[in-house]
Design a protein around this motif. Structure first.
Motif, mmCIF file in Angstrom:
data_model
loop_
_atom_site.group_PDB
_atom_site.id
_atom_site.type_symbol
_atom_site.label_atom_id
_atom_site.label_comp_id
_atom_site.label_asym_id
_atom_site.label_seq_id
_atom_site.Cartn_x
_atom_site.Cartn_y
_atom_site.Cartn_z
ATOM 1 N N PRO A 93 -73.155 -15.392 -56.207
ATOM 2 C CA PRO A 93 -72.457 -15.322 -54.921
ATOM 3 C C PRO A 93 -73.376 -15.687 -53.760
ATOM 4 N N GLY A 94 -72.766 -16.135 -52.683
ATOM 5 C CA GLY A 94 -73.523 -16.419 -51.468
ATOM 6 C C GLY A 94 -73.826 -15.129 -50.710
ATOM 7 N N ASN A 95 -74.597 -15.254 -49.669
ATOM 8 C CA ASN A 95 -74.913 -14.095 -48.829
ATOM 9 C C ASN A 95 -73.678 -13.647 -48.065
ATOM 10 N N GLU A 96 -73.656 -12.373 -47.670
ATOM 11 C CA GLU A 96 -72.490 -11.833 -46.967
ATOM 12 C C GLU A 96 -72.271 -12.537 -45.624
ATOM 13 N N TRP A 97 -73.325 -12.738 -44.875
ATOM 14 C CA TRP A 97 -73.265 -13.464 -43.605
ATOM 15 C C TRP A 97 -73.894 -14.841 -43.843
ATOM 16 N N ALA A 98 -73.246 -15.646 -44.651
ATOM 17 C CA ALA A 98 -73.836 -16.866 -45.190
ATOM 18 C C ALA A 98 -74.274 -17.868 -44.116
ATOM 19 N N ALA A 99 -73.532 -17.978 -43.038
ATOM 20 C CA ALA A 99 -73.857 -18.998 -42.036
ATOM 21 C C ALA A 99 -75.140 -18.678 -41.279
ATOM 22 N N ILE A 100 -75.499 -17.392 -41.172
ATOM 23 C CA ILE A 100 -76.686 -17.053 -40.381
ATOM 24 C C ILE A 100 -77.778 -16.371 -41.197
ATOM 25 N N ASP A 101 -77.526 -16.086 -42.474
ATOM 26 C CA ASP A 101 -78.515 -15.422 -43.329
ATOM 27 C C ASP A 101 -79.269 -16.486 -44.132
ATOM 28 N N PRO A 102 -80.525 -16.786 -43.808
ATOM 29 C CA PRO A 102 -81.233 -17.885 -44.463
ATOM 30 C C PRO A 102 -81.881 -17.526 -45.801
#
Length: 156
Positions: A93-102
């Motif tokens: 899975p991607g990160n929960e806050w994917a757009a801002i969590d690098p």
């Protein structure tokens, strides 16, 4: 006549303008990094086999490092001639806050090949393939990342 026409802002307004400028610069840097992470979703994929001879009980390992921007699927297949069988599937899975969590996401799996699975194949040369596939981002589906390893199926 040649007096300065510009007026200086009040101290509070000047600080507010500078804070807004810093905020916009931080957002722009995050957007650029996020765009790159959407473009390059799979950073690394490894396929490891304990031995080149595949027997019942042989362990096949995959490990993947993703950008964390979106979900990535990893498929492990055994291929011989015209026959292909999926051995294992893994969803990272991607990160929960994917757009801002690098932060990158890493995952691994180990699969023990059963004698029943090998019974469906003939003894001889075969190919193990691991394929990592991301999701469409920025109107683009990135090409899958593929790793292959030749093996020999042995019956005992």
């Amino acid at each position: 006549m040649f007096d300065s026409l510009s007026e200086r802002d009040a101290r509070g307004v000047a600080l507010l303008k500078r804070a807004a400028l810093v905020f916009v610069a931080c957002c722009a840097a995050t957007a650029l990094l996020s765009g790159y992470r959407a473009w390059v979703q799979v950073r690394g994929l490894e396929l490891r086999v304990d031995d080149a001879a595949l027997r019942g009980g042989s362990v096949v390992r995959t490990s993947v490092v993703c950008s964390g921007r979106t979900t990535v699927d990893v498929r492990l297949e055994l291929i011989q001639g015209g026959r292909a069988e999926t051995l294992a599937l893994q969803r990272v899975p991607g990160n929960e806050w994917a757009a801002i969590d690098p932060r990158p996401r890493a995952a691994s799996q180990a699969f023990a090949v059963s004698p029943e699975t090998l019974a469906r194949f003939q003894a001889g040369a075969a190919l193990l393939r691991a394929t990592a596939t991301g999701r469409p981002q920025l109107t683009r589906l990135p090409p899958p990342t593929v790793r292959e390893t030749p093996v020999e199926i042995r019956r005992e």
